[in-house]
Design a protein around this motif. Structure first.
Motif, PDB file in Angstrom:
ATOM      1  N   LEU A  11       0.832  -1.201   0.000  1.00 20.96           N
ATOM      2  CA  LEU A  11       0.000   0.000   0.000  1.00 20.96           C
ATOM      3  C   LEU A  11       0.871   1.259   0.000  1.00 20.96           C
ATOM      4  O   LEU A  11       1.820   1.377   0.779  1.00 20.96           O
ATOM      5  CB  LEU A  11      -0.904  -0.011   1.236  1.00 20.96           C
ATOM      6  CG  LEU A  11      -1.849   1.183   1.392  1.00 20.96           C
ATOM      7  CD1 LEU A  11      -2.852   1.226   0.243  1.00 20.96           C
ATOM      8  CD2 LEU A  11      -2.564   1.098   2.732  1.00 20.96           C
ATOM      9  N   VAL A  12       0.515   2.190  -0.859  1.00 17.07           N
ATOM     10  CA  VAL A  12       1.235   3.453  -0.941  1.00 17.07           C
ATOM     11  C   VAL A  12       0.236   4.568  -1.188  1.00 17.07           C
ATOM     12  O   VAL A  12      -0.802   4.348  -1.824  1.00 17.07           O
ATOM     13  CB  VAL A  12       2.311   3.395  -2.055  1.00 17.07           C
ATOM     14  CG1 VAL A  12       1.674   3.159  -3.407  1.00 17.07           C
ATOM     15  CG2 VAL A  12       3.179   4.632  -2.070  1.00 17.07           C
ATOM     16  N   GLN A  13       0.528   5.737  -0.690  1.00 15.11           N
ATOM     17  CA  GLN A  13      -0.345   6.876  -0.901  1.00 15.11           C
ATOM     18  C   GLN A  13      -0.093   7.515  -2.263  1.00 15.11           C
ATOM     19  O   GLN A  13       1.021   7.448  -2.804  1.00 15.11           O
ATOM     20  CB  GLN A  13      -0.129   7.917   0.193  1.00 15.11           C
ATOM     21  CG  GLN A  13      -0.677   7.513   1.553  1.00 15.11           C
ATOM     22  CD  GLN A  13      -0.617   8.646   2.560  1.00 15.11           C
ATOM     23  OE1 GLN A  13       0.190   9.553   2.442  1.00 15.11           O
ATOM     24  NE2 GLN A  13      -1.484   8.583   3.562  1.00 15.11           N
ATOM     25  N   ALA A  14      -1.116   8.136  -2.783  1.00 22.38           N
ATOM     26  CA  ALA A  14      -0.975   8.849  -4.055  1.00 22.38           C
ATOM     27  C   ALA A  14       0.154   9.872  -3.944  1.00 22.38           C
ATOM     28  O   ALA A  14       0.285  10.560  -2.930  1.00 22.38           O
ATOM     29  CB  ALA A  14      -2.280   9.532  -4.421  1.00 22.38           C
ATOM     30  N   GLY A  15       0.954   9.944  -4.982  1.00 25.31           N
ATOM     31  CA  GLY A  15       2.104  10.827  -4.988  1.00 25.31           C
ATOM     32  C   GLY A  15       3.377  10.169  -4.508  1.00 25.31           C
ATOM     33  O   GLY A  15       4.474  10.718  -4.668  1.00 25.31           O
ATOM     34  N   THR A  94      -3.307   1.499  -9.272  1.00 26.47           N
ATOM     35  CA  THR A  94      -3.598   0.298  -8.494  1.00 26.47           C
ATOM     36  C   THR A  94      -3.810  -0.905  -9.394  1.00 26.47           C
ATOM     37  O   THR A  94      -4.626  -0.869 -10.313  1.00 26.47           O
ATOM     38  CB  THR A  94      -4.860   0.517  -7.634  1.00 26.47           C
ATOM     39  OG1 THR A  94      -4.587   1.531  -6.665  1.00 26.47           O
ATOM     40  CG2 THR A  94      -5.273  -0.758  -6.935  1.00 26.47           C
ATOM     41  N   ALA A  95      -3.048  -1.963  -9.120  1.00 23.52           N
ATOM     42  CA  ALA A  95      -3.132  -3.180  -9.933  1.00 23.52           C
ATOM     43  C   ALA A  95      -2.221  -4.233  -9.328  1.00 23.52           C
ATOM     44  O   ALA A  95      -1.460  -3.952  -8.399  1.00 23.52           O
ATOM     45  CB  ALA A  95      -2.709  -2.895 -11.375  1.00 23.52           C
ATOM     46  N   VAL A 125      -2.890   1.847  -4.422  1.00 24.09           N
ATOM     47  CA  VAL A 125      -2.542   3.247  -4.231  1.00 24.09           C
ATOM     48  C   VAL A 125      -3.764   3.966  -3.666  1.00 24.09           C
ATOM     49  O   VAL A 125      -4.819   3.996  -4.303  1.00 24.09           O
ATOM     50  CB  VAL A 125      -2.104   3.915  -5.545  1.00 24.09           C
ATOM     51  CG1 VAL A 125      -1.714   5.370  -5.302  1.00 24.09           C
ATOM     52  CG2 VAL A 125      -0.937   3.140  -6.165  1.00 24.09           C
ATOM     53  N   SER A 126      -3.619   4.522  -2.491  1.00 25.41           N
ATOM     54  CA  SER A 126      -4.734   5.201  -1.845  1.00 25.41           C
ATOM     55  C   SER A 126      -4.737   6.688  -2.197  1.00 25.41           C
ATOM     56  O   SER A 126      -3.689   7.298  -2.383  1.00 25.41           O
ATOM     57  CB  SER A 126      -4.643   5.030  -0.331  1.00 25.41           C
ATOM     58  OG  SER A 126      -3.464   5.651   0.163  1.00 25.41           O
ATOM     59  N   SER A 127      -5.933   7.242  -2.264  1.00 28.78           N
ATOM     60  CA  SER A 127      -6.068   8.661  -2.627  1.00 28.78           C
ATOM     61  C   SER A 127      -6.018   9.540  -1.396  1.00 28.78           C
ATOM     62  O   SER A 127      -6.060   9.081  -0.276  1.00 28.78           O
ATOM     63  CB  SER A 127      -7.378   8.887  -3.375  1.00 28.78           C
ATOM     64  OG  SER A 127      -8.464   8.449  -2.596  1.00 28.78           O
TER      65      SER A 127
END
Length: 127
Positions: A11-15, A94-95, A125-127
């Motif tokens: 999991l990673v944040q947007a940007g 995200t994929a 990828v979280s927004s």
């Protein structure tokens, strides 16, 4: 038999950024073209990037339009590993990301060109 094992997803944040690794066994990378593909839920597997080389050891890199400027593929033959550096990640990134190996020349943009595949690594990828 070639085996490919991806790692580095998560999991990673947007940007944010993430680096995926693909460790190969059974065949050295020096005899293969390597690619990264991705598959989002409910969608077909699509090309991300690939790397190949000629006898003079010059690398050639190919990128999908959605990857240009943000993603970079590289390889370390000594470690028999290919990397995918992903920067400025977006939620639509995200994929599940798959590593693939091909024995030779062909359409590097097509999944059908590749003979060996890893099990995939998830990149949400979280927004």
């Amino acid at each position: 038999q070639v085996q490919l094992v991806e790692s580095g997803g998560g999991l990673v944040q947007a940007g944010g950024s993430l680096r995926l690794s693909c460790a190969a066994s059974g065949r050295t990378l020096s005899s293969s073209a390597m690619g990264w593909f991705r598959q989002a839920t409910g969608k077909e597997r699509e090309f991300v990037t690939s790397i190949t080389w000629d006898p003079s050891r010059t690398d050639y890199r190919y990128y999908a339009d959605h990857a240009k400027g943000r993603f970079t593929i590289s390889r370390d033959n000594a470690k028999n590993t290919v990397y995918l550096q992903m920067n400025s990640l977006k939620p639509e990134t995200t994929a599940v990301y798959y590593c693939a190996a091909s024995p030779g020349i062909g359409n590097y943009y097509s999944a059908t060109h590749y003979e060996h595949w890893g099990q995939g690594t998830q990149v949400p990828v979280s927004s």
